[in-house]
Design an enzyme around this catalytic site. Sequence first.
Site, PDB file in Angstrom:
ATOM      1  N   GLU A 259       0.814  -1.214   0.000  1.00 16.84           N
ATOM      2  CA  GLU A 259       0.000   0.000   0.000  1.00 16.84           C
ATOM      3  C   GLU A 259       0.852   1.270   0.000  1.00 16.84           C
ATOM      4  OE1 GLU A 259      -2.769   2.646  -0.178  1.00 16.84           O
ATOM      5  OE2 GLU A 259      -3.401   0.547  -0.132  1.00 16.84           O
ATOM      6  N   THR A 303      -5.676   1.808  -5.607  1.00 18.06           N
ATOM      7  CA  THR A 303      -5.347   0.406  -5.352  1.00 18.06           C
ATOM      8  C   THR A 303      -6.105  -0.528  -6.275  1.00 18.06           C
ATOM      9  OG1 THR A 303      -4.879   0.890  -3.023  1.00 18.06           O
ATOM     10  CG2 THR A 303      -5.277  -1.406  -3.597  1.00 18.06           C
ATOM     11  N   HIS A 418      -0.951   3.622   4.803  1.00 17.98           N
ATOM     12  CA  HIS A 418      -1.971   4.391   4.081  1.00 17.98           C
ATOM     13  C   HIS A 418      -2.118   5.773   4.696  1.00 17.98           C
ATOM     14  CE1 HIS A 418      -5.654   5.460   2.038  1.00 17.98           C
ATOM     15  NE2 HIS A 418      -5.657   4.313   1.377  1.00 17.98           N
ATOM     16  N   ASP A 477       1.460  -0.151  -5.022  1.00 14.69           N
ATOM     17  CA  ASP A 477       0.257   0.029  -5.831  1.00 14.69           C
ATOM     18  C   ASP A 477       0.113   1.447  -6.382  1.00 14.69           C
ATOM     19  OD1 ASP A 477      -0.298   1.175  -3.374  1.00 14.69           O
ATOM     20  OD2 ASP A 477      -2.259   0.236  -3.131  1.00 14.69           O
ATOM     21  N   HIS A 478       0.584   2.451  -5.642  1.00 14.57           N
ATOM     22  CA  HIS A 478       0.501   3.842  -6.110  1.00 14.57           C
ATOM     23  C   HIS A 478       1.315   4.715  -5.167  1.00 14.57           C
ATOM     24  CE1 HIS A 478      -2.335   4.703  -2.824  1.00 14.57           C
ATOM     25  NE2 HIS A 478      -2.980   3.617  -3.162  1.00 14.57           N
TER      26      HIS A 478
END
Length: 662
Positions: A259, A303, A418, A477-478
């Site tokens: 994440e 995500t 996150h 993921d990003h």
Amino acid sequence: MTVMREQFKAQMNKPWTLFFGVILLFWLKTYAVYQTEFELGIKNGLQSFLLILNPISSLLFFFGFALFFKGRKRAWAILIIDFLLSFVLYANVVYYRFFNDFITLPTVMHTNDAGELKDSAYALMNFTDVIYFVDTLLILGLILFKVVKPQAPIKRKKISLLFASAAVFFIVNLGLAETDRPELLTRSFDRTYLVKYLGQFNYQIFDAITTIKSNSQSAFASSDDLTDVRNFVEANRTEPNPEYFGKAEGKNVIYISLESFQTFVIGKEVNGQEVTPFLNSLVEDQNTFYFDNIFGQVGQGKTSDAEFMMANSLYSLPSGSVAMEKARNTYHAQPAILEQRGYTTSSFHGNGKTFWNRDEMYKSFGIQKFFDSSYYDMSEENVHNYGLKDKPFFEESMPYLENLEEPFHAKMLTLSNHFPFTMDEGDVDFPTPETEDSVVNGYFQTAKYMDESIEQFFNDLKESGLYEDTVIVMYGDHYGISNNHNKAMEKVMGKEMNPYENAQMQRVPVFITAPGVEGKQVHKYGGQIDIRDTVLHLLGVETDEFISFGSDLLSEDHREIVPFRNGDFVTPEVTSVNEKCYANPTGEKVDSEACENAGKYVKETLDLSDKVVYGDLLRFYDPEGFTPVDRNDYNYNVNQIDPEQEAPEQPKEQSNEHSKEH
């Protein structure tokens, strides 16, 4: 004083005073937001003028509907319209503070994830934000204190003239915008351009129209629409590297979504301590392929977009998310491909199954088992921010994983790293860079916690006996740190964070650990779109029959053009940002011709991928040896645990309650 008050009241009750007074206030508020909250990249005098001009047409249009009401109802209509527009404007402000992007209709329509975003939203709100609703409160006060009295009706002819004026303002606005940015409405993937040139509310109207249009495309699509797609894919296909093809054949596959994890953290130290010592060790691991030039390519789906690209080798959408808009499409996803080769397919997520519409999307991917939050101990000490903390998540996933029939394909989604990057006390002991930005400081602590959880999981896999027979694919993921935190990141990175450097920061790490296979560090440029073919070829699965917009990263002929969802791109030689061309690695601006050929490829590949997804074109194509997925074969509402397997005890009421909150 009394005379002045009466004069004010008399002025306020003239037919057009309140109407144009409110428009003036809202125009000022909108312009202030442009200047203080959004980074629109104003480059010249015309763009500055358009920033002043562009709110007018939409404000005349929306507030014009209030003129159809008579008496006090008109004032109440103006109040309601003002509040709704203020809410939309402020929602975009909050959204932009983290995502550096603007809300689209699909993100508004799918409210089932609103609870998921509440912690992030609260962290992005400020007490001073009440200023965005001052005009609404002012109008309410004028009504409640009866300063505004019932107003005389306005003739329909004058109302029609007002709407005509709104149209004229928009046409002039668009015409001027087209002189500075030709084909604005047809060739731009970047919402920033639309807001800069047309305005916040005109953008929202345009977005609604394009969303409706895209949703209707599948109804009119046919098999003929696949011709251009198949020709393009065939022309750009790269052959697998025979040195690695089939080297991991028959092994289990575990994907781990890291994440918000960016490559700059790998090897990074804070106060002499490594942030990710375990992941750092994998860079040199003899059985690991480490890719250090992979770029995140997600759109608004973040995500879920990454999941989609990794599974399908198709790009995410320019607006909204595939998971929300096109979850029921026909796909040739990696889980389905492997399921038809004897694999058990599964996904593990410490959150509710409906988040990002996964309970629908996964059926189209061919995922047989979905272990969501209802399978985990969601007690208070185990949960933070978006769901189950990473350490208990991996620990509690092991019994389920061991019980899967081999070979299996599993997807595991971490959550702890996150935004807003906070941890409970005692979860991690790690210093921060001590910038003045709590988000940047916290990022290194949550990244450290995730690294520890990954190491724990690797050890558990080894103890269980699964490790030697499993390929582990880990990917960021990003991005985690958006451009809004450039000032703090300049201190962390020791260099200026300009548009070029922001593009370079989109690198996300990719690790493929395959025991028994000799790995290496791979420096080729690539994106998340390239992972599916890379992994399938390692497993000995041919991809010639499938529609793939990616390219095997281990292929000698791998294509090193990496499109971003907004139309920017990066290659080993050049980087294109906002249609400006920069040389790599210096970041020096060069003539746009240096980016021209790659730019043509980027536009074509994004357009054709969108054509596939919007038109649901894969329903017209059956690859040889592949049977289309029947969504009715998958049911995540039943118990997916083998009766002989002992599941961890969990407080079900807390689990359900958490799913509602998050």
